[in-house]
Design a protein around this motif. Sequence first.
Motif, PDB file in Angstrom:
ATOM      1  N   THR A 176       0.808  -1.219   0.000  1.00  0.00           N
ATOM      2  CA  THR A 176       0.000   0.000   0.000  1.00  0.00           C
ATOM      3  C   THR A 176       0.843   1.271   0.000  1.00  0.00           C
ATOM      4  OG1 THR A 176      -0.172  -0.132   2.409  1.00  0.00           O
ATOM      5  CG2 THR A 176      -1.952  -1.123   1.121  1.00  0.00           C
ATOM      6  N   GLU A 177       2.079   1.172   0.485  1.00  0.00           N
ATOM      7  CA  GLU A 177       2.985   2.313   0.457  1.00  0.00           C
ATOM      8  C   GLU A 177       3.820   2.254  -0.812  1.00  0.00           C
ATOM      9  OE1 GLU A 177       2.992   4.755   2.684  1.00  0.00           O
ATOM     10  OE2 GLU A 177       1.388   3.754   3.820  1.00  0.00           O
ATOM     11  N   ARG A 178       4.119   3.420  -1.388  1.00  0.00           N
ATOM     12  CA  ARG A 178       4.937   3.429  -2.598  1.00  0.00           C
ATOM     13  C   ARG A 178       6.253   2.711  -2.337  1.00  0.00           C
ATOM     14  NH1 ARG A 178       4.917   6.979  -6.885  1.00  0.00           N
ATOM     15  NH2 ARG A 178       3.618   8.454  -5.726  1.00  0.00           N
ATOM     16  N   PRO A 179       6.541   1.631  -3.062  1.00  0.00           N
ATOM     17  CA  PRO A 179       7.750   0.854  -2.774  1.00  0.00           C
ATOM     18  C   PRO A 179       9.007   1.525  -3.318  1.00  0.00           C
ATOM     19  CG  PRO A 179       6.571  -0.112  -4.627  1.00  0.00           C
ATOM     20  CD  PRO A 179       5.723   1.016  -4.113  1.00  0.00           C
ATOM     21  N   GLY A 180      10.054   1.503  -2.519  1.00  0.00           N
ATOM     22  CA  GLY A 180      11.321   2.079  -2.932  1.00  0.00           C
ATOM     23  C   GLY A 180      12.358   1.003  -3.181  1.00  0.00           C
ATOM     24  N   LYS A 181      13.412   1.345  -3.899  1.00  0.00           N
ATOM     25  CA  LYS A 181      14.464   0.373  -4.197  1.00  0.00           C
ATOM     26  C   LYS A 181      15.115  -0.166  -2.924  1.00  0.00           C
ATOM     27  CE  LYS A 181      16.838   2.981  -7.015  1.00  0.00           C
ATOM     28  NZ  LYS A 181      17.907   3.395  -7.974  1.00  0.00           N
ATOM     29  N   GLU A 182      15.156   0.681  -1.898  1.00  0.00           N
ATOM     30  CA  GLU A 182      15.800   0.265  -0.659  1.00  0.00           C
ATOM     31  C   GLU A 182      15.020  -0.811   0.089  1.00  0.00           C
ATOM     32  OE1 GLU A 182      12.840   3.341   0.112  1.00  0.00           O
ATOM     33  OE2 GLU A 182      14.538   3.241  -1.264  1.00  0.00           O
ATOM     34  N   SER A 183      13.753  -1.027  -0.266  1.00  0.00           N
ATOM     35  CA  SER A 183      12.937  -2.016   0.449  1.00  0.00           C
ATOM     36  C   SER A 183      12.639  -3.262  -0.392  1.00  0.00           C
ATOM     37  CB  SER A 183      11.613  -1.386   0.907  1.00  0.00           C
ATOM     38  OG  SER A 183      10.825  -0.977  -0.202  1.00  0.00           O
ATOM     39  N   ILE A 184      13.379  -3.459  -1.483  1.00  0.00           N
ATOM     40  CA  ILE A 184      13.131  -4.632  -2.331  1.00  0.00           C
ATOM     41  C   ILE A 184      13.228  -5.922  -1.528  1.00  0.00           C
ATOM     42  CG2 ILE A 184      13.975  -5.990  -4.291  1.00  0.00           C
ATOM     43  CD1 ILE A 184      14.935  -3.376  -5.560  1.00  0.00           C
ATOM     44  N   ALA A 185      14.307  -6.069  -0.765  1.00  0.00           N
ATOM     45  CA  ALA A 185      14.522  -7.315  -0.021  1.00  0.00           C
ATOM     46  C   ALA A 185      13.456  -7.535   1.045  1.00  0.00           C
ATOM     47  CB  ALA A 185      15.912  -7.306   0.613  1.00  0.00           C
ATOM     48  N   ALA A 186      12.875  -6.460   1.562  1.00  0.00           N
ATOM     49  CA  ALA A 186      11.828  -6.592   2.574  1.00  0.00           C
ATOM     50  C   ALA A 186      10.481  -6.959   1.948  1.00  0.00           C
ATOM     51  CB  ALA A 186      11.704  -5.290   3.366  1.00  0.00           C
ATOM     52  N   ASP A 187      10.250  -6.498   0.727  1.00  0.00           N
ATOM     53  CA  ASP A 187       8.956  -6.711   0.075  1.00  0.00           C
ATOM     54  C   ASP A 187       8.902  -7.988  -0.762  1.00  0.00           C
ATOM     55  OD1 ASP A 187       8.029  -4.298   1.099  1.00  0.00           O
ATOM     56  OD2 ASP A 187       8.696  -3.144  -0.638  1.00  0.00           O
ATOM     57  N   VAL A 188      10.049  -8.465  -1.184  1.00  0.00           N
ATOM     58  CA  VAL A 188      10.113  -9.601  -2.101  1.00  0.00           C
ATOM     59  C   VAL A 188      11.109 -10.628  -1.573  1.00  0.00           C
ATOM     60  CG1 VAL A 188      10.764 -10.329  -4.437  1.00  0.00           C
ATOM     61  CG2 VAL A 188       9.546  -8.171  -4.098  1.00  0.00           C
ATOM     62  N   ASP A 189      10.762 -11.903  -1.656  1.00  0.00           N
ATOM     63  CA  ASP A 189      11.678 -12.984  -1.289  1.00  0.00           C
ATOM     64  C   ASP A 189      12.673 -13.160  -2.439  1.00  0.00           C
ATOM     65  OD1 ASP A 189      13.003 -15.208  -0.430  1.00  0.00           O
ATOM     66  OD2 ASP A 189      11.277 -16.558  -0.480  1.00  0.00           O
ATOM     67  N   LEU A 190      13.899 -12.733  -2.224  1.00  0.00           N
ATOM     68  CA  LEU A 190      14.904 -12.768  -3.284  1.00  0.00           C
ATOM     69  C   LEU A 190      15.579 -14.123  -3.432  1.00  0.00           C
ATOM     70  CD1 LEU A 190      16.661  -9.295  -2.815  1.00  0.00           C
ATOM     71  CD2 LEU A 190      14.939  -9.926  -4.513  1.00  0.00           C
ATOM     72  N   ALA A 191      15.395 -15.031  -2.466  1.00  0.00           N
ATOM     73  CA  ALA A 191      16.090 -16.323  -2.518  1.00  0.00           C
ATOM     74  C   ALA A 191      15.763 -17.122  -3.782  1.00  0.00           C
ATOM     75  CB  ALA A 191      15.790 -17.136  -1.266  1.00  0.00           C
ATOM     76  N   PRO A 192      14.475 -17.315  -4.124  1.00  0.00           N
ATOM     77  CA  PRO A 192      14.192 -18.062  -5.355  1.00  0.00           C
ATOM     78  C   PRO A 192      14.640 -17.333  -6.616  1.00  0.00           C
ATOM     79  CG  PRO A 192      12.159 -17.191  -4.405  1.00  0.00           C
ATOM     80  CD  PRO A 192      13.237 -16.996  -3.383  1.00  0.00           C
ATOM     81  N   ILE A 193      14.658 -16.004  -6.564  1.00  0.00           N
ATOM     82  CA  ILE A 193      15.141 -15.236  -7.718  1.00  0.00           C
ATOM     83  C   ILE A 193      16.638 -15.450  -7.886  1.00  0.00           C
ATOM     84  CG2 ILE A 193      15.439 -12.921  -8.675  1.00  0.00           C
ATOM     85  CD1 ILE A 193      12.880 -12.092  -7.260  1.00  0.00           C
ATOM     86  N   ARG A 194      17.372 -15.443  -6.771  1.00  0.00           N
ATOM     87  CA  ARG A 194      18.821 -15.682  -6.842  1.00  0.00           C
ATOM     88  C   ARG A 194      19.105 -17.069  -7.422  1.00  0.00           C
ATOM     89  NH1 ARG A 194      21.405 -11.663  -4.320  1.00  0.00           N
ATOM     90  NH2 ARG A 194      20.365 -10.639  -2.554  1.00  0.00           N
ATOM     91  N   ALA A 195      18.332 -18.055  -6.996  1.00  0.00           N
ATOM     92  CA  ALA A 195      18.536 -19.415  -7.489  1.00  0.00           C
ATOM     93  C   ALA A 195      18.260 -19.495  -8.987  1.00  0.00           C
ATOM     94  CB  ALA A 195      17.631 -20.385  -6.727  1.00  0.00           C
ATOM     95  N   ALA A 196      17.200 -18.840  -9.432  1.00  0.00           N
ATOM     96  CA  ALA A 196      16.851 -18.855 -10.851  1.00  0.00           C
ATOM     97  C   ALA A 196      17.910 -18.149 -11.680  1.00  0.00           C
ATOM     98  CB  ALA A 196      15.488 -18.195 -11.061  1.00  0.00           C
ATOM     99  N   VAL A 197      18.405 -17.022 -11.165  1.00  0.00           N
ATOM    100  CA  VAL A 197      19.437 -16.270 -11.878  1.00  0.00           C
ATOM    101  C   VAL A 197      20.726 -17.089 -11.962  1.00  0.00           C
ATOM    102  CG1 VAL A 197      20.948 -14.253 -11.759  1.00  0.00           C
ATOM    103  CG2 VAL A 197      18.484 -14.007 -11.362  1.00  0.00           C
ATOM    104  N   ALA A 198      21.109 -17.730 -10.856  1.00  0.00           N
ATOM    105  CA  ALA A 198      22.338 -18.529 -10.842  1.00  0.00           C
ATOM    106  C   ALA A 198      22.255 -19.682 -11.835  1.00  0.00           C
ATOM    107  CB  ALA A 198      22.585 -19.064  -9.440  1.00  0.00           C
ATOM    108  N   ALA A 199      21.070 -20.280 -11.958  1.00  0.00           N
ATOM    109  CA  ALA A 199      20.893 -21.406 -12.878  1.00  0.00           C
ATOM    110  C   ALA A 199      20.836 -20.959 -14.337  1.00  0.00           C
ATOM    111  CB  ALA A 199      19.619 -22.164 -12.525  1.00  0.00           C
TER     112      ALA A 199
END
Length: 205
Positions: A176-199
Motif C-alpha cells: 500500500t505504500e509506494r515501494p522504494g528500491k531500498e525495500s526490495i529485499a523486505a517486500d520480495v523474497d529474493l532467494a528463489p530469484i537468486r537461485a533462478a538467476v544462478a541457474a
Amino acid sequence: MARRGDELRDHILHTAKDVFLETGFERASMDALAARASTSKRTLYAHFESKDKLFLAVVDLVRELYLDRLRTPAEYADDDTEAVVLFCGRFLQTLLWAPTLRMCRLGITEAERLPEASARYYDAIFDSAHQRLADHLGLRYGLPAADRTRIAHDLLGRTLHPRFLRALFGTEQLLTERPGKESIAADVDLAPIRAAVAAALPTRR
C-alpha cells in the motif's frame, strides 16, 4: 493562478488516473472527471476529445511513471548478477504495489473494448521490462539475441509466479505504500530469484 496549457493537461491526466483507478472506466464520467480536476467539461474536451482518448493518454502517463520507477538493471548494483537479481525483485515489487495492480486489472477489464489501451499497457509493464533485462544480458554477458531474450522471459516469468497471479486474483496482500528500491529485499523474497538467476546465467571465468 489558474492552470493553463501543458500544466493543465498534466493535471487532468494525473487526476484522471486516480479517478479511473478508484471507480473503473465505465463509472468515470467526463462530468465527474472535470469536477475532480476543478475544470470545466468544455476545457476537458478541448484537451481530450473523448473519454477513450483520455484513457489512452492516462495509459501513456502510467507507462512513463512505471518505467521511471523500474529503471535498468545496471542501476541496482555494480555486480552484474546482483543487478539482475535486484531488477527482477524490483519488477515484482512494483507490480505488487496497489495502484499498479489495479491498473493491470483495469487493462484486462477494458481489453475487449479498448484493445489499443491494453496493448500499450502490456508493452509498458511487461515487454519493456523484458527488453531492459535482455539488453543488460547482452551487454554484460555477451549473450546472443535469442539467448538473452529467452533468459529474460524465463527469469521474469519465474519472478512473477505465483505471487503476482495471487495478487491479480485478490488472494495476495498488496503493497500500500509506494515501494522504494531500498525495500526490495523486505517486500520480495529474493532467494528463489537468486537461485533462478544462478541457474540461468553463464558462469563467469
